[in-house]
Scaffold this active site. Structure first.
Site, PDB file in Angstrom:
ATOM      1  N   TYR A  58      63.620  33.582  31.701  1.00  0.00           N
ATOM      2  CA  TYR A  58      64.733  33.750  30.773  1.00  0.00           C
ATOM      3  C   TYR A  58      66.046  34.036  31.496  1.00  0.00           C
ATOM      4  O   TYR A  58      67.116  33.660  31.013  1.00  0.00           O
ATOM      5  CB  TYR A  58      64.417  34.871  29.788  1.00  0.00           C
ATOM      6  CG  TYR A  58      63.525  34.428  28.653  1.00  0.00           C
ATOM      7  CD1 TYR A  58      64.038  33.674  27.603  1.00  0.00           C
ATOM      8  CD2 TYR A  58      62.175  34.738  28.646  1.00  0.00           C
ATOM      9  CE1 TYR A  58      63.229  33.256  26.569  1.00  0.00           C
ATOM     10  CE2 TYR A  58      61.349  34.325  27.613  1.00  0.00           C
ATOM     11  CZ  TYR A  58      61.886  33.578  26.574  1.00  0.00           C
ATOM     12  OH  TYR A  58      61.078  33.157  25.548  1.00  0.00           O
ATOM     13  N   ALA A 117      67.477  44.540  43.079  1.00  0.00           N
ATOM     14  CA  ALA A 117      68.343  45.014  41.997  1.00  0.00           C
ATOM     15  C   ALA A 117      68.295  46.525  41.833  1.00  0.00           C
ATOM     16  O   ALA A 117      69.231  47.128  41.291  1.00  0.00           O
ATOM     17  CB  ALA A 117      67.941  44.340  40.673  1.00  0.00           C
ATOM     18  N   VAL A 144      64.780  41.713  34.229  1.00  0.00           N
ATOM     19  CA  VAL A 144      64.037  42.080  35.433  1.00  0.00           C
ATOM     20  C   VAL A 144      62.572  42.314  35.094  1.00  0.00           C
ATOM     21  O   VAL A 144      62.258  43.115  34.209  1.00  0.00           O
ATOM     22  CB  VAL A 144      64.628  43.342  36.092  1.00  0.00           C
ATOM     23  CG1 VAL A 144      63.787  43.765  37.287  1.00  0.00           C
ATOM     24  CG2 VAL A 144      66.071  43.088  36.526  1.00  0.00           C
ATOM     25  N   ALA A 145      61.684  41.612  35.788  1.00  0.00           N
ATOM     26  CA  ALA A 145      60.244  41.851  35.688  1.00  0.00           C
ATOM     27  C   ALA A 145      59.742  42.050  37.110  1.00  0.00           C
ATOM     28  O   ALA A 145      59.630  41.089  37.870  1.00  0.00           O
ATOM     29  CB  ALA A 145      59.547  40.673  35.012  1.00  0.00           C
ATOM     30  N   TYR A 242      49.505  44.651  25.770  1.00  0.00           N
ATOM     31  CA  TYR A 242      50.931  44.511  25.999  1.00  0.00           C
ATOM     32  C   TYR A 242      51.736  45.580  25.250  1.00  0.00           C
ATOM     33  O   TYR A 242      52.082  46.605  25.801  1.00  0.00           O
ATOM     34  CB  TYR A 242      51.425  43.107  25.630  1.00  0.00           C
ATOM     35  CG  TYR A 242      52.809  42.848  26.174  1.00  0.00           C
ATOM     36  CD1 TYR A 242      52.982  42.293  27.435  1.00  0.00           C
ATOM     37  CD2 TYR A 242      53.949  43.203  25.453  1.00  0.00           C
ATOM     38  CE1 TYR A 242      54.245  42.095  27.956  1.00  0.00           C
ATOM     39  CE2 TYR A 242      55.215  43.013  25.968  1.00  0.00           C
ATOM     40  CZ  TYR A 242      55.367  42.453  27.220  1.00  0.00           C
ATOM     41  OH  TYR A 242      56.622  42.276  27.736  1.00  0.00           O
ATOM     42  N   LYS A 251      58.811  48.813  27.517  1.00  0.00           N
ATOM     43  CA  LYS A 251      59.706  48.092  26.610  1.00  0.00           C
ATOM     44  C   LYS A 251      60.278  49.027  25.553  1.00  0.00           C
ATOM     45  O   LYS A 251      61.441  48.896  25.150  1.00  0.00           O
ATOM     46  CB  LYS A 251      58.956  46.934  25.954  1.00  0.00           C
ATOM     47  CG  LYS A 251      58.507  45.836  26.909  1.00  0.00           C
ATOM     48  CD  LYS A 251      59.680  45.198  27.626  1.00  0.00           C
ATOM     49  CE  LYS A 251      59.227  44.047  28.514  1.00  0.00           C
ATOM     50  NZ  LYS A 251      60.361  43.447  29.268  1.00  0.00           N
TER      51      LYS A 251
END
Length: 402
Positions: A58, A117, A144-145, A242, A251
């Site tokens: 993304y 980052a 960011v993952a 998840y 999240k």
């Protein structure tokens, strides 16, 4: 390094090498699929964006959509590896080179920084570049993952995990260890409180807030500044591993951070939000148990109606630029996943999930599509690329245009 044949060798969903020409073609194809929304106006200042996590998924789609559709200038930050004697560069390295070339040819001012980052030194480098080239920014997109993060305040390295919370979880998943993907069941042990906290440290909103604070301290936020962190909710079928698991806790922290940042930015007419995107085949998603099967079943239900990260990123920019009204839920989150979580769609995916068995997985799930999408993450299976021709893997990182 001399040219050589580059083949898709690896283990399961993890490939060892990436194909430069394939990565370039993917970026060019994405660019060509975006329709410019506004013509250039001589002397008019274009919006400026910082995209943290700009080389894949993304994040990359957000850069391409913003540059191509709205002529946005800015800086992209990612963490990629160059080629070595034994390995090609990472796919994100080659994708960044291709993105920079297209942006430059379109007359856009884009720079790409390769660095961690989470590190203070990287933040300082990016902010110096923003100050020098633009004097301020209008948008920060945080995508960011990461598997780990070293906290700059403590020096401690935290590792993220993908585990349920409270109790173990048995799920169906795709086993890609053999010649062909196969259906199997696995048991995933629950994460501990420490693992939950570490995952929040890596994938939660702390670093996003540090970026906003750093930009604020440098006086780089323009009036009306908007920042968006990309998130995911997903189906009830994947919730135990998840949304209700360690990643989901992170999240949730990201979304709580948005509320705090939103209050802090109100003084400049700014705004902070999370964007809940739909399911996609990314390098991060392939590591989550059950996600490969779920996304393959989703594709089996929707076919071409599955919305790509590029389509969703175009919509995101349409929302952020005011071309479309913001589509927010009761928690103030942008919702780009309504196509996925449509009750009728989820009902059909659930039926397939419950019915799928080793003998029917090929009929109910589009495994060939998913496998091809994974290979495309590394630049393979791209139509129009001659994979029998040698390629040069040693390519320099793009330098900013003067």
């Amino acid at each position: 390094m001399t040219e050589r044949l580059i083949e898709p060798r690896g283990r399961g969903f993890l490939l060892f090498d990436s194909h430069p020409a394939g990565c370039e073609k993917i970026v060019r194809d994405m660019w060509d699929r975006v329709t410019p929304a506004v013509p250039d106006k001589e002397g008019e200042r274009r919006p400026v964006a910082l995209v943290v996590g700009s080389s894949a998924g993304y994040g990359m789609a957000t850069v391409i959509a913003g540059v191509r559709r709205y002529g946005i200038d800015g800086v992209g930050l990612c963490f990629e590896r160059p080629s070595t004697e034994r390995r090609t560069a990472t796919a994100g390295w080659y994708r960044t080179i291709a993105t920079a070339e297209l942006a430059a040819k379109a007359g856009r001012d884009w720079s790409f920084v390769n660095g961690d980052a989470f590190a203070d030194d990287t933040k300082a480098q990016v902010l110096d570049l923003l100050a020098e080239r633009f004097g301020g920014i209008d948008h920060l997109i945080y995508s960011v993952a990461a598997p780990r993060r070293t906290d700059p305040a403590t020096g401690r390295t935290h590792q993220s995990v993908i585990q349920p919370l409270g109790a173990g979880y048995r799920t169906k998943t795709l086993d890609v260890g053999g010649d062909e993907p196969a259906l199997k069941e696995i048991w995933v042990e629950p994460g501990s409180n420490t693992e939950r906290a570490d995952t929040i440290k890596v994938m939660g909103g702390e670093d996003w807030a540090l970026w906003v604070d750093a930009l604020t301290d440098r006086g780089l936020l323009r009036p009306g500044f908007t920042t968006v962190a990309l998130s995911y909710i997903g189906s009830h079928l994947t919730a135990p591993i998840y949304r209700d698991g360690t990643i989901g806790a992170a999240k949730a922290h990201l979304e709580e951070t948005a509320l705090t940042l939103n209050r802090d930015l109100s003084g400049i007419g700014g705004r902070a939000m999370t964007s809940v995107n739909g399911a996609a085949v990314t390098q991060a998603s392939t590591a989550i148990p059950g996600i490969a099967l779920y996304v393959s079943l989703l594709r089996g239900v929707l076919g071409e109606a599955v919305r790509s990260p590029l389509q969703q990123s175009v919509e995101l920019w349409d929302l952020l630029t005011g071309v479309q009204a913001l589509d927010l839920d009761d928690h103030g989150r942008i919702r780009l996943d309504r196509w996925e979580l449509n009750p009728l769609v989820q009902e059909q995916v659930t039926e397939r999930w419950e019915a799928v068995a080793p003998g029917t997985v090929g009929d109910l799930a589009d495994i060939d599509w998913f496998t091809s999408k994974v290979r495309r993450l590394y630049g393979f299976d791209v139509p129009g690329v001659n994979y029998s021709a040698p390629s040069e893997p040693d390519m320099p990182w793009p330098t900013p245009a003067e």
